[in-house]
Design a protein around this motif. Structure first.
Motif, PDB file in Angstrom:
ATOM      1  N   LYS A  51      -3.864   6.758   0.130  1.00 56.57           N
ATOM      2  CA  LYS A  51      -3.388   5.427  -0.285  1.00 56.57           C
ATOM      3  C   LYS A  51      -4.577   4.547  -0.641  1.00 56.57           C
ATOM      4  N   ARG A 101       3.937  -2.256  -2.668  1.00 53.66           N
ATOM      5  CA  ARG A 101       4.260  -2.957  -1.431  1.00 53.66           C
ATOM      6  C   ARG A 101       4.517  -4.426  -1.744  1.00 53.66           C
ATOM      7  N   GLY A 133       3.681  13.325  -1.908  1.00 53.42           N
ATOM      8  CA  GLY A 133       4.166  12.079  -1.320  1.00 53.42           C
ATOM      9  C   GLY A 133       3.075  11.361  -0.575  1.00 53.42           C
ATOM     10  N   ILE A 164       9.146   3.311  -7.364  1.00 59.64           N
ATOM     11  CA  ILE A 164       8.453   2.401  -6.446  1.00 59.64           C
ATOM     12  C   ILE A 164       7.493   1.543  -7.268  1.00 59.64           C
ATOM     13  N   GLU A 224       8.199  14.981  -6.440  1.00 61.72           N
ATOM     14  CA  GLU A 224       7.711  13.811  -5.707  1.00 61.72           C
ATOM     15  C   GLU A 224       8.810  13.241  -4.835  1.00 61.72           C
ATOM     16  N   ARG A 225       8.434  12.906  -3.604  1.00 58.14           N
ATOM     17  CA  ARG A 225       9.389  12.310  -2.666  1.00 58.14           C
ATOM     18  C   ARG A 225       8.766  11.065  -2.050  1.00 58.14           C
ATOM     19  N   TYR A 226       9.601  10.257  -1.387  1.00 61.22           N
ATOM     20  CA  TYR A 226       9.135   8.990  -0.821  1.00 61.22           C
ATOM     21  C   TYR A 226       9.659   8.825   0.595  1.00 61.22           C
ATOM     22  N   GLY A 227       8.798   8.328   1.452  1.00 59.81           N
ATOM     23  CA  GLY A 227       9.206   8.062   2.824  1.00 59.81           C
ATOM     24  C   GLY A 227       8.162   7.198   3.482  1.00 59.81           C
ATOM     25  N   MET A 228       8.375   6.910   4.752  1.00 62.15           N
ATOM     26  CA  MET A 228       7.371   6.165   5.494  1.00 62.15           C
ATOM     27  C   MET A 228       7.459   6.524   6.971  1.00 62.15           C
ATOM     28  N   THR A 229       6.418   6.174   7.718  1.00 63.92           N
ATOM     29  CA  THR A 229       6.367   6.500   9.140  1.00 63.92           C
ATOM     30  C   THR A 229       7.659   6.082   9.840  1.00 63.92           C
ATOM     31  N   GLU A 230       8.114   4.865   9.584  1.00 65.72           N
ATOM     32  CA  GLU A 230       9.270   4.315  10.298  1.00 65.72           C
ATOM     33  C   GLU A 230      10.595   4.999   9.956  1.00 65.72           C
ATOM     34  N   SER A 282      -0.041   2.752   9.748  1.00 68.74           N
ATOM     35  CA  SER A 282      -1.460   2.690   9.372  1.00 68.74           C
ATOM     36  C   SER A 282      -1.996   1.256   9.409  1.00 68.74           C
ATOM     37  N   ALA A 305       1.735   8.548  -1.312  1.00 71.98           N
ATOM     38  CA  ALA A 305       1.119   7.588  -2.230  1.00 71.98           C
ATOM     39  C   ALA A 305       1.652   7.939  -3.614  1.00 71.98           C
ATOM     40  N   PRO A 306       1.576   6.975  -4.554  1.00 68.40           N
ATOM     41  CA  PRO A 306       2.159   7.267  -5.875  1.00 68.40           C
ATOM     42  C   PRO A 306       1.423   8.358  -6.643  1.00 68.40           C
ATOM     43  N   HIS A 361      -0.193  12.403  11.188  1.00 69.11           N
ATOM     44  CA  HIS A 361       0.600  11.531  10.324  1.00 69.11           C
ATOM     45  C   HIS A 361       1.957  12.177  10.071  1.00 69.11           C
ATOM     46  N   THR A 362       2.958  11.360   9.772  1.00 65.16           N
ATOM     47  CA  THR A 362       4.321  11.849   9.590  1.00 65.16           C
ATOM     48  C   THR A 362       4.435  12.970   8.541  1.00 65.16           C
TER      49      THR A 362
HETATM   50  P1  AMP Z   1       3.143   5.812   5.818  1.00 64.00           P
HETATM   51  O1  AMP Z   1       3.911   5.051   6.825  1.00 64.00           O
HETATM   52  O2  AMP Z   1       1.692   5.924   6.128  1.00 64.00           O
HETATM   53  O3  AMP Z   1       3.764   7.145   5.529  1.00 64.00           O
HETATM   54  O4  AMP Z   1       3.210   4.971   4.470  1.00 64.00           O
HETATM   55  C1  AMP Z   1       4.444   4.708   3.880  1.00 64.00           C
HETATM   56  C2  AMP Z   1       4.242   4.018   2.578  1.00 64.00           C
HETATM   57  O5  AMP Z   1       3.607   4.872   1.642  1.00 64.00           O
HETATM   58  C3  AMP Z   1       5.558   3.646   1.918  1.00 64.00           C
HETATM   59  O6  AMP Z   1       6.095   2.453   2.466  1.00 64.00           O
HETATM   60  C4  AMP Z   1       5.139   3.519   0.462  1.00 64.00           C
HETATM   61  O7  AMP Z   1       4.545   2.256   0.231  1.00 64.00           O
HETATM   62  C5  AMP Z   1       4.070   4.597   0.333  1.00 64.00           C
HETATM   63  N1  AMP Z   1       4.591   5.830  -0.270  1.00 64.00           N
HETATM   64  C6  AMP Z   1       5.027   6.951   0.327  1.00 64.00           C
HETATM   65  N2  AMP Z   1       5.418   7.872  -0.577  1.00 64.00           N
HETATM   66  C7  AMP Z   1       5.246   7.313  -1.788  1.00 64.00           C
HETATM   67  C8  AMP Z   1       5.458   7.747  -3.132  1.00 64.00           C
HETATM   68  N3  AMP Z   1       5.908   8.960  -3.414  1.00 64.00           N
HETATM   69  N4  AMP Z   1       5.160   6.874  -4.125  1.00 64.00           N
HETATM   70  C9  AMP Z   1       4.687   5.651  -3.865  1.00 64.00           C
HETATM   71  N5  AMP Z   1       4.452   5.180  -2.630  1.00 64.00           N
HETATM   72  C10 AMP Z   1       4.729   6.006  -1.594  1.00 64.00           C
END
Ligand code: AMP
Length: 501
Positions: free
Chosen positions: A485, A395, A274, A392, A296-302, A162, A276-277, A205-206
């Motif tokens: 976000k 950033r 997921g 988390i 709640e889960r966490y991930g990112m595009t990469e 993004s 965003a927080p 988006h992912t």
């Molecule tokens: P994106 O690549 O657009 O999916 O953004 C990824 C970023 O979103 C991550 O590096 C985190 O900073 C944030 N993110 C994703 N999931 C969460 C979550 N559950 N809580 C807080 N931040 C998150």
């Protein structure tokens, strides 16, 4: 001939009369129909000259055709590159040139706007969806297709980040990056052919594309496919669904509606959040109202998904759960890269089969974001508690250094969010003549709004002096992107002169 992603996700749908997608007009697309649509589009891609490894760029509405194009690109051995539908023509031009794309697909009504751009860049332009030129071509093609041979490390997709600062970078996703993560998630979240996923996320988006659709395809589940998050449509569909994946805003909007009740979601087995927080407050309010705990889960595009709260076992508010079974996750000193002891806050670094192949044509940028032992530096700050749950903090680029001290915005935001009259907050660092950077609190009010004098004294009681905001501004709502976000870079730019003017 193997094509790992296509073989696992799309090929099993062939000839299956079971329902796959429930569409807004009440029609249902069977797995067999979707498979045939994918095969026809794959033939059409080949007919317009899409070669193995070529980039197919699409900026189009969320339709079954758009999703079938993902399958068609994978089948034809191309690299699927979906773009945010909000990007302007000039923004699209950057992605087309950077990715050296061979084909651009847009909605039929956008052809005229995009034609000069495609001509300028020498890229073929076709349209997709109802009345689309590629669809017309596809309808004359056979509903069968022999997928191109691909290896697990070959690219399946290129997803641009993004990019809230600097140039947006193309994250190279291999077949195995996507497939390994889908397999892990299906198992962890117990998806089966009995599930019906309520799908209201965008598919560029992912989250909406790979997390949601790959999990549905791999598990043989169905989905209620909605073009966007529309409160009424979501409420109408909830009783027919078993699971929903959403960004936190879905949950806050639903909570604000009196129709959300225990009965409405009685048929649901899983709510996932997921991108965003999710505020603990939202988690708790949801549980009180519906009797269900949001996972709640966490991930990112990469990296695809990295951590998740459990299906069985405690889902802890304010945490994103333990790392996924095949993900190695560590916390390091952001400067030196040295691992930090348990409980300390630092940089989140990850390694696993889900982690991408690097940034498209940016070898230096890629090298800078990986450690020598293969760990990817996520740019997120966090900590791991004694039970292995990850929290988390934000950033790294949002970290504030005020008078030489590190301030983690999240710590301040948590205190602010508890104050009466504050709906939510975003804490940012902006230039300050004395401190270099100073803490500025942006508050979205609720009810009668906050009492700033009371907030000031609460801050003095609860936070060290250097963490206390040196200024407050009120905004009717915090600026967010489509994935929910908060746009802190925009806030920093807007209030850059707050302490210096
Ligand atoms: P994106 O690549 O657009 O999916 O953004 C990824 C970023 O979103 C991550 O590096 C985190 O900073 C944030 N993110 C994703 N999931 C969460 C979550 N559950 N809580 C807080 N931040 C998150």
């Amino acid at each position: 001939m193997p094509n790992p992603l296509f073989d696992a996700l799309f090929a099993p749908m062939e000839g299956q009369a079971r329902p796959l997608m429930h569409l807004p007009d009440g029609t249902v697309l069977s797995a067999a129909e979707f498979h045939a649509m994918t095969a026809r589009l794959a033939n059409a891609l080949r007919a317009v000259g899409v070669a193995t490894g070529a980039r197919v760029v699409v900026q189009a509405a969320k339709t079954p055709q758009m999703l079938a194009l993902y399958g068609a690109s994978v089948a034809s051995g191309a690299v699927f590159l979906p773009l945010n539908t909000g990007y302007t023509a000039e923004e699209v031009a950057y992605f087309l040139a950077d990715s050296d794309a061979c084909l651009l697909l847009v909605d039929p009504e956008r052809r005229e706007v995009m034609a000069p751009l495609a001509a300028r860049l020498g890229i073929r332009l076709e349209t997709l969806g109802e009345g689309g030129s590629l669809d017309a071509l596809a309808s004359d093609c056979a509903p069968g297709f022999a997928p191109a041979t691909r290896a697990p490390d070959d690219l399946a997709a290129l997803l641009y980040t993004s990019g809230t600062t600097g140039r947006s970078k193309g994250a190279m996703m291999s077949h195995d990056n996507l497939l390994s993560n889908a397999r892990t998630l299906v198992e962890l979240w117990r998806f089966t052919s009995q599930d019906v996923l309520l799908h209201a996320l965008p598919i560029f988006h992912t989250h909406g594309l790979f997390v949601a659709c790959n999990v549905v395809f791999l598990s043989g589940a169905q989905m209620i496919f909605q073009p966007r998050f529309d409160l009424d449509a979501v409420i109408a569909a909830l009783p027919r669904a078993t699971a929903m994946m959403g960004v936190p805003t879905f949950y806050t909007r639903l909570l604000a509606d009196p129709r959300l009740s225990r009965e409405l979601v009685g048929h649901m087995r899983l709510f996932i959040s997921g991108s965003a927080p999710l505020l603990s407050e939202t988690h708790m309010a949801w549980q009180a109202r519906t009797g269900q705990a949001i996972l709640e889960r966490y991930g990112m595009t990469e990296t695809n998904m990295l951590t998740s709260n459990p299906c069985d076992g405690p889902r802890r508010p304010g945490t994103v759960g333990p790392p996924l079974p095949d993900v190695a996750l560590r916390i390091t000193d952001p400067e030196s890269g040295a691992p930090l002891p348990e409980g300390q806050t630092g940089m989140i670094e990850v390694r696993g089969p889900n982690v991408f192949q690097g940034y498209w044509q940016m070898p230096e940028k890629t090298a800078a974001e990986f450690r020598e032992d293969g760990f990817f530096i996520t740019g997120d700050l966090g900590r791991i508690d004694a039970e292995g749950y990850v929290q988390i903090v934000g950033r790294a680029k949002d970290l504030i250094i005020s008078g030489g001290f590190n301030v983690y915005p999240k710590e301040v935001e948590l205190v602010l969010d508890e104050m009466p009259g504050v709906l939510e907050s975003a804490v940012i660092g902006v230039p300050h003549p004395d401190f270099g950077e100073a803490v500025l609190a942006v508050l979205a009010p609720t009810g009668a709004g906050p009492d700033l004098a009371a907030i000031g004294s609460a801050m003095r009681e609860r936070l060290a002096r250097y963490k206390q905001p040196k200024g407050y501004v009120l905004l009717p709502e915090l600026p967010r992107n489509t994935m929910g976000k908060v746009q802190k870079a925009g806030l920093r730019a807007r209030y850059r002169d707050h302490f210096t003017r």
